[in-house]
Design an enzyme around this catalytic site. Structure first.
Site, mmCIF file in Angstrom:
data_model
loop_
_atom_site.group_PDB
_atom_site.id
_atom_site.type_symbol
_atom_site.label_atom_id
_atom_site.label_comp_id
_atom_site.label_asym_id
_atom_site.label_seq_id
_atom_site.Cartn_x
_atom_site.Cartn_y
_atom_site.Cartn_z
ATOM 1 N N SER A 64 0.796 -1.234 0.000
ATOM 2 C CA SER A 64 0.000 0.000 0.000
ATOM 3 C C SER A 64 0.825 1.279 0.000
ATOM 4 C CB SER A 64 -0.944 0.034 1.195
ATOM 5 O OG SER A 64 -2.160 -0.550 0.838
ATOM 6 N N LYS A 67 0.140 3.370 -2.847
ATOM 7 C CA LYS A 67 -1.034 4.266 -2.904
ATOM 8 C C LYS A 67 -0.614 5.740 -2.805
ATOM 9 C CE LYS A 67 -4.494 0.892 -1.163
ATOM 10 N NZ LYS A 67 -3.830 -0.394 -1.075
HETATM 11 N N1 GLU Z 1 -2.076 -5.391 -2.190
HETATM 12 C C1 GLU Z 1 -2.708 -5.324 -0.912
HETATM 13 C C2 GLU Z 1 -4.210 -5.511 -1.058
HETATM 14 O O1 GLU Z 1 -4.751 -5.015 -1.988
HETATM 15 C C3 GLU Z 1 -2.373 -4.006 -0.319
HETATM 16 C C4 GLU Z 1 -2.852 -3.903 1.065
HETATM 17 C C5 GLU Z 1 -2.050 -2.998 1.911
HETATM 18 O O2 GLU Z 1 -0.821 -2.951 1.864
HETATM 19 O O3 GLU Z 1 -2.695 -2.253 2.644
HETATM 20 O O4 GLU Z 1 -4.846 -6.154 -0.293
#
Ligand code: GLU
Length: 303
Positions: A64, A67
Site C-alpha cells: 500500500s 497508494k
Molecule cells: N495489495 C494489498 C491488497 O490489496 C495491499 C494492502 C495494503 O498494503 O494495505 O490487499
C-alpha cells in the site's frame, strides 16, 4: 544532527524483539513466505543527508505504500478532478471493506483504502500506461531502476477476491471507467513493486520539500497538493490506527502490509522503516516502535 547513530541505536535495541510478536501478512501467499526476522530503517533529509541501518537495503514488497505514489500521479495529472470520485475522510473500516461503498454509492472514503486506490488507478489507466508510469515515477524519485515482483503480482491476482469485488462494485455504480481486469492488473502490479528502505526514503522526498523532486528539484506537485497528501497520511495512512500513530509518533505516515511505513517530517526529512510482522490493524509492529523511538530521541514531530 547526525542521524546515523540514532538509527543504529534504534535497530540495535529493537533487534532482540524480532520474531516475538506480530504476524506477517498471510492473505497474499507470496508475502506469507517473508521472514519476520528483518528490520530496516532509512532517512533522507531535505538537504540530501542520508542515514540507514539494519536491513535497510533489502528489497521488500511496497504494497500500500504504492497508494502514495498512485495518488501523486493522479494529482499531478488531474489536479482537483481527482477528487470527483474519492473522499478525504478516514473510513473507520478495514482497508479492504465493502460495507461503506454500498451506502456511499461507490465513492470510496479516501485514496488510501483499497477502494480509493482502485478508483485512482482507474483514472490513471484512462490517462496512460499506468504500470509503466508508476515504475518511471518511482525510479526517477529514488534515482535507481525499480521493478515489479511478478510473483507477488500473480499471487495477489490469484487471491485478490476482495479487490475484485470492490472494483466490480464501484463499476456497478458507474464509478470505474475501464475494464475491471485492467484496473486490477495495474493495481496489483503497483502493490508488487519491490524497493528497499533507502529507496523509499528518497522516493518520498518530495513530501518534505513542498512537492519538489528529491534530486532534480523541479516541482512534482504544488506545495498545497503536497500538504494535502501529508494530511491524508496523518488521518488515513495507517489503517485503523491513525489515532494511535498521531498519539505515539506524531508524523504523517503511510503503511503497507509488506511491513513498510513511510513517514514525513515536513521541511526536514522523509524516512522509511520496514519489519514484516504486523500488528492487528496491519501496520508493522516494530516499524511503529522504531518510529516512536525516533521521534522521542530527536524531538521531531508535527505537533
Ligand atoms: N495489495 C494489498 C491488497 O490489496 C495491499 C494492502 C495494503 O498494503 O494495505 O490487499
Amino acid at each position: 544532527m547526525d542521524f546515523q547513530p540514532v538509527l543504529e541505536e534504534i535497530v540495535a535495541s529493537l533487534r532482540p524483539q524480532l520474531g516475538l510478536e506480530g504476524q506477517v501478512a498471510s492473505y497474499i501467499p507470496a508475502l506469507a513466505r517473508v521472514s519476520p526476522l528483518q528490520l530496516g530503517i532509512a532517512l533522507r533529509t531535505c538537504d540530501g543527508q542520508e542515514a540507514h541501518a539494519g536491513d535497510s537495503l533489502t528489497p521488500f514488497s511496497i504494497q500500500s505504500l504504492s497508494k502514495l505514489f498512485s495518488l501523486t500521479l493522479g494529482m499531478r495529472e488531474m489536479g482537483e478532478a481527482i477528487w470527483e470520485r474519492i473522499g478525504r475522510e478516514p473510513s473507520g473500516n478495514p482497508f479492504n471493506s465493502l460495507v461503506q461503498l454500498e451506502s456511499e454509492q461507490g465513492i470510496p472514503r479516501n485514496p488510501f483504502i483499497n477502494a480509493g486506490a482502485l478508483a485512482v488507478t482507474d483514472r490513471l489507466v484512462t490517462l496512460f500506461d499506468a504500470k509503466a508510469q508508476m515504475l518511471a515515477l518511482l525510479s526517477s524519485l529514488c534515482g535507481e531502476t525499480v521493478h515489479f515482483d511478478e510473483e507477488v503480482a500473480a499471487s495477489e491476482a490469484s487471491t485478490g477476491f476482495r479487490n475484485a469485488a470492490l472494483a466490480n462494485f464501484m463499476k456497478s455504480f458507474g464509478r470505474i471507467d475501464n475494464d475491471v481486469s485492467e484496473v486490477l492488473d495495474a493495481y496489483f502490479h503497483h502493490c508488487s513493486v519491490s524497493m528497499n528502505c533507502l529507496q523509499l526514503a528518497r522516493a518520498a522526498g518530495f513530501l518534505c520539500r513542498d512537492g519538489a523532486h528529491p534530486f532534480a528539484g523541479e516541482p512534482l506537485l504544488s506545495e498545497r497538493q503536497t500538504r494535502r497528501i501529508n494530511s491524508l497520511m496523518l488521518t488515513c495512512g495507517t489503517y485503523d490506527a491513525a489515532g494511535e500513530f498521531a498519539f505515539r509518533i506524531g508524523l504523517p505516515c503511510k503503511s503497507g502490509v509488506g511491513g513498510g511505513i513511510v513517514a514525513v517530517v515536513p521541511d526536514k526529512l522523509t524516512m522509511c522503516v520496514w519489519s514484516p510482522a504486523l500488528e492487528a490493524s496491519g501496520n508493522s509492529l516494530l516499524g511503529m516502535k522504531a518510529l516512536e523511538m525516533f521521534t522521542a530521541r530527536t524531538g521531531l514531530s508535527i505537533f
